[in-house]
Structure formats: structure tokens, C-alpha cells
Write an enzyme that holds these catalytic residues in place. Structure first.
Site, PDB file in Angstrom:
ATOM      1  CB  SER A  84      -0.902  -0.008   1.241  1.00 55.14           C
ATOM      2  OG  SER A  84      -1.692   1.155   1.293  1.00 55.14           O
TER       3      SER A  84
ATOM      4  CE  LYS B 164      -4.543  -0.219   0.312  1.00 57.06           C
ATOM      5  NZ  LYS B 164      -5.322  -0.658   1.488  1.00 57.06           N
TER       6      LYS B 164
ATOM      7  CE  LYS C  37      -3.837   3.816   2.432  1.00 57.76           C
ATOM      8  NZ  LYS C  37      -5.039   3.352   3.164  1.00 57.76           N
TER       9      LYS C  37
ATOM     10  CG  ASP D 162      -7.640   2.662   0.773  1.00 61.34           C
ATOM     11  OD1 ASP D 162      -8.801   3.097   0.951  1.00 61.34           O
ATOM     12  OD2 ASP D 162      -6.940   2.208   1.692  1.00 61.34           O
TER      13      ASP D 162
ATOM     14  CD  GLU E  18      -9.162  -0.649   1.094  1.00 58.53           C
ATOM     15  OE1 GLU E  18      -9.158  -0.985   2.287  1.00 58.53           O
ATOM     16  OE2 GLU E  18      -8.141  -0.710   0.370  1.00 58.53           O
TER      17      GLU E  18
ATOM     18  CG  ASP F 295     -10.720  -1.036   5.264  1.00 62.90           C
ATOM     19  OD1 ASP F 295     -10.884  -1.722   6.279  1.00 62.90           O
ATOM     20  OD2 ASP F 295      -9.678  -0.388   5.064  1.00 62.90           O
TER      21      ASP F 295
ATOM     22  CE  LYS G 136      -7.311  -1.892   6.862  1.00 64.46           C
ATOM     23  NZ  LYS G 136      -7.419  -0.423   6.810  1.00 64.46           N
TER      24      LYS G 136
ATOM     25  N   GLY H 176      -3.929  -4.338   6.230  1.00 66.04           N
ATOM     26  CA  GLY H 176      -2.911  -4.054   7.224  1.00 66.04           C
ATOM     27  C   GLY H 176      -3.139  -2.713   7.889  1.00 66.04           C
TER      28      GLY H 176
END
Length: 386
Positions: free
Chosen positions: A153, A179, A181, A206, A231, A256, A280, A308
């Protein structure tokens, strides 16, 4: 609404029948580990990992749990201080030697929410019990050893060239997926630049809840980049609006932060609010609840992966053990230790094999050895409860 998911049963891990031993020592330890690089999301930027650890000892055997809460409330309403309070005043008094893990979880049910606090305790107990039995945690949970897919990520970067440099570093390892952000103002052009440079890369985005339903037309532009998922684009507390947004997009949405327990997952599936769920375990209440959510999603044909929380090696080891369950069919946020910390508090560190997979550590419990001298070196505070 597809109501079949509201009532279907899910299998229960055999670990719920494990009995809790007499505890001879209980310690809460707060550690602070510097990150190699600050990690930025649409919500906040963190330069260090401040983690609350739970150390349980019984007849000379030690089990560990890590709370995924931050010292601040910028990601979640739970913080390390609220977790300490809930643990000491409400969770620990209900813990009785000889009761099973399942009985304990049932006794905790009147304590509303506080999944991070519950996960910390449940994790430490499972690790302790598995170590006492000289078994790996995945065996206690009812699963066989398997190699784990890796994923990385990447936090929000200062510029598109910096982002491309970070992706280049990630793909050189090689991670099975990347991934990104994203946030308002750093989304379409940024993802497009990565996709243009890496047309075959398994790629996710995400948003950490940075958008509203009014941004549906804007977010639809991401469909052009053939992402595995987007996400949590909308509010952390929302499922209904995500269902409306999913109808507007070709790209599967991943929930999430909206998923706190099995009931939330049932609602999301019934409303067709997503095509993927990120579990998670440290946020949803622990390993047992995570396995229930994964089993439900497997029945529904919904993809699942392990998210994570920038954990130390203790929390990272739990996430690896969790992914031995068959429902986890997408690469998770499981990265190499060296990406986060120059020095971790466990051995061995997480290292990718040449094919990008991660081998489970071989020891009992979560498999790693907690280096108590390093724990002491990074300790901010320590409280002996027993």
C-alpha cells in the site's frame, strides 16, 4: 435486497473450544517505532508507529497481542488510551481461567463495539494457547500451512513522478499487487499515470472515505484503468450509499472501514454494496470474527483480503496466520518489514521470496520470536496489571 445472506449460517473455527489457561502475568506495553518513511492517507500522515502491546504469561509461556489503534482518533474512534480503559475495566474482569475462547467472546458481547480492544486480547490468548500446545496458530484455527500472497500500500505522494518512483520500487520486489492511496485532487490523473506506465499491473485505489455520493461521475473515470477495486470511497459508517455508488461504477467497490463485524458484512452483501471486502482482523474484533466474515464472503462468491494497519511484526504475524484460511483469495496488505521499520521487535522479519510469496514463520503460535530487548528499547510506557 438479496436476503439469503442475512440468515445463512457460517462455520465456526475450532479455536473457540480452546480453554484459557491461568494467567500469571499481564503487561500492557506501549512502543514507538520510527517508520522508514512517513505514511500519508487522505486523513492523516504518520511518521512513527505507536503501538499498544499485550503480553500474557502462563507457566513460563508468553503470548503476545498487538492493538491496531493509534494514539490519535484520525483513523478510528478507538485509541490506545480507550483500549487500555476498556481492557482493564470491562474485558479483563470477564476473563476466567478454564472458560473457552468462545465462552469469553460471548461474555464480551454486552460490551458494544471496541473491536480493537477485543482483538488485542483475543489475539494474545490464541497466541499463548497455541504456544502452550506447541502448534502454529493456523493449526489451532483449523487450517493448513500455505504460502501467502504479498501486497503493498503506497501512501499519498508529493507528486506524480514521486508516485511513479514508489511504484517502480514496489514492482521490483515483486509484490503481487499495488494499492494507491487517493484523495480529492490526487486521483484520476495520478492513477492514470501509473496505469499508463504499468498496463498489466494488478492495481487498486484506496480513498479512505474522502468522497461523497455526489462524486459518482468523477469516480466513474477510474473505470478506464481496470482496477481490481476502489476501496472505501465513501463514509466510514456507510453501506447504503456505497450500494448506490456501486450501481454507477463498473469497478468493484471494496468495503473496509464500514465492516466492523459479521452483521455489517451480511448487510453489505444483501445490499450489493461491494464486490470485495477487506478484513482487518485487528479492527473487527479478532481472528474468530474475521474467519466468520471470510466464510460468509466465500459462500457469497465475494473476494476477501487481509488489510494491514502498519503493524509491528506481532500484528503482521497474526495477519499472515489469518490468510491461511481459504476465503482469503486476493493479495493483502502484507509487505516486507524493511518497508516500514529499520528494526522490528520480532524475528524473523517478513521477506518476499523471488516469486513475491511470503513463507509462514515456522515457530509455534504466531510463528515469530518477540525480541523483548528490542521491545524494551522502544518502550514508552509499561503497566503490569497482574
Amino acid at each position: 435486497m438479496d436476503q439469503q445472506f442475512l440468515h445463512c449460517s457460517v462455520p465456526i473455527s475450532p479455536a473457540v473450544d480452546a480453554h484459557i489457561p491461568v494467567l500469571h502475568r499481564i503487561d500492557l506495553i506501549t512502543v514507538r517505532l520510527p517508520f522508514v518513511k512517513p505514511f500519508a492517507t487522505s486523513v492523516h500522515t504518520w511518521a512513527v508507529k505507536e503501538a499498544l502491546l499485550l503480553r500474557l504469561e502462563s507457566d513460563g509461556v508468553v503470548g503476545w497481542g498487538e492493538c491496531v489503534a493509534d494514539p490519535d482518533p484520525f483513523y478510528a474512534s478507538e485509541t490506545t488510551q480507550t483500549v487500555c480503559h476498556i481492557f482493564k475495566e470491562f474485558l479483563l474482569p470477564l476473563l476466567t481461567p478454564g472458560q473457552t475462547i468462545g465462552e469469553l467472546l460471548k461474555r464480551w458481547s454486552p460490551v458494544r463495539g471496541h473491536g480493537m480492544a477485543k482483538a488485542m486480547v483475543e489475539n494474545a490468548l490464541l497466541d499463548l494457547i497455541a504456544r502452550q500446545q506447541d502448534r502454529p496458530l493456523h493449526a489451532l484455527l483449523g487450517f493448513s500451512e500455505r504460502r501467502i500472497q504479498s501486497g503493498i500500500s503506497l501512501g499519498i505522494q508529493e507528486s506524480i513522478p514521486a508516485l511513479l518512483e514508489a511504484v517502480a520500487e514496489a514492482t521490483s520486489r515483486p509484490y503481487h499487487r499495488v494499492k494507491l492511496k487517493i484523495m480529492q485532487g490526487k486521483d484520476i490523473e495520478w492513477v492514470g499515470a501509473v496505469r499508463a506506465a504499468y498496463p498489466k499491473l494488478t492495481l487498486m485505489a484506496d480513498a479512505n472515505g474522502d468522497y461523497g455520493l455526489e462524486h459518482a461521475t468523477h469516480l466513474r473515470q477510474l473505470d478506464a484503468f481496470h482496477l481490481t477495486m476502489i476501496e472505501q470511497p465513501l463514509s466510514y459508517s456507510d453501506i447504503v450509499q456505497h450500494a448506490a455508488l456501486q450501481r454507477e461504477l463498473a469497478t468493484p467497490l471494496c468495503l473496509d472501514e464500514s465492516i466492523h463485524n459479521l452483521d455489517d458484512a451480511r448487510s453489505a452483501l444483501a445490499l450489493k454494496a461491494c464486490g470485495v471486502i477487506n478484513i482487518k482482523q485487528g479492527r473487527v474484533g479478532g481472528m474468530i470474527e474475521s474467519l466468520r466474515i471470510a466464510a460468509l464472503c466465500q459462500q457469497a462468491g465475494i473476494a476477501v483480503w487481509s488489510g494491514g494497519m502498519d503493524e509491528t511484526g506481532i500484528g503482521r504475524a497474526f495477519n499472515l496466520q489469518l490468510q491461511t484460511a481459504p476465503g482469503f483469495n486476493l493479495p493483502g496488505d502484507t509487505s516486507e518489514t524493511a518497508r516500514y521499520f529499520d528494526q522490528d521487535i520480532v524475528a524473523p522479519s517478513v521477506v518476499l521470496a523471488d516469486d513475491g510469496f511470503i513463507d509462514l514463520p515456522k515457530g509455534p503460535g504466531i510463528g515469530v520470536t518477540v525480541l523483548e530487548d528490542r521491545v524494551a528499547r522502544f518502550t514508552l510506557a509499561r503497566e503490569s496489571i497482574l
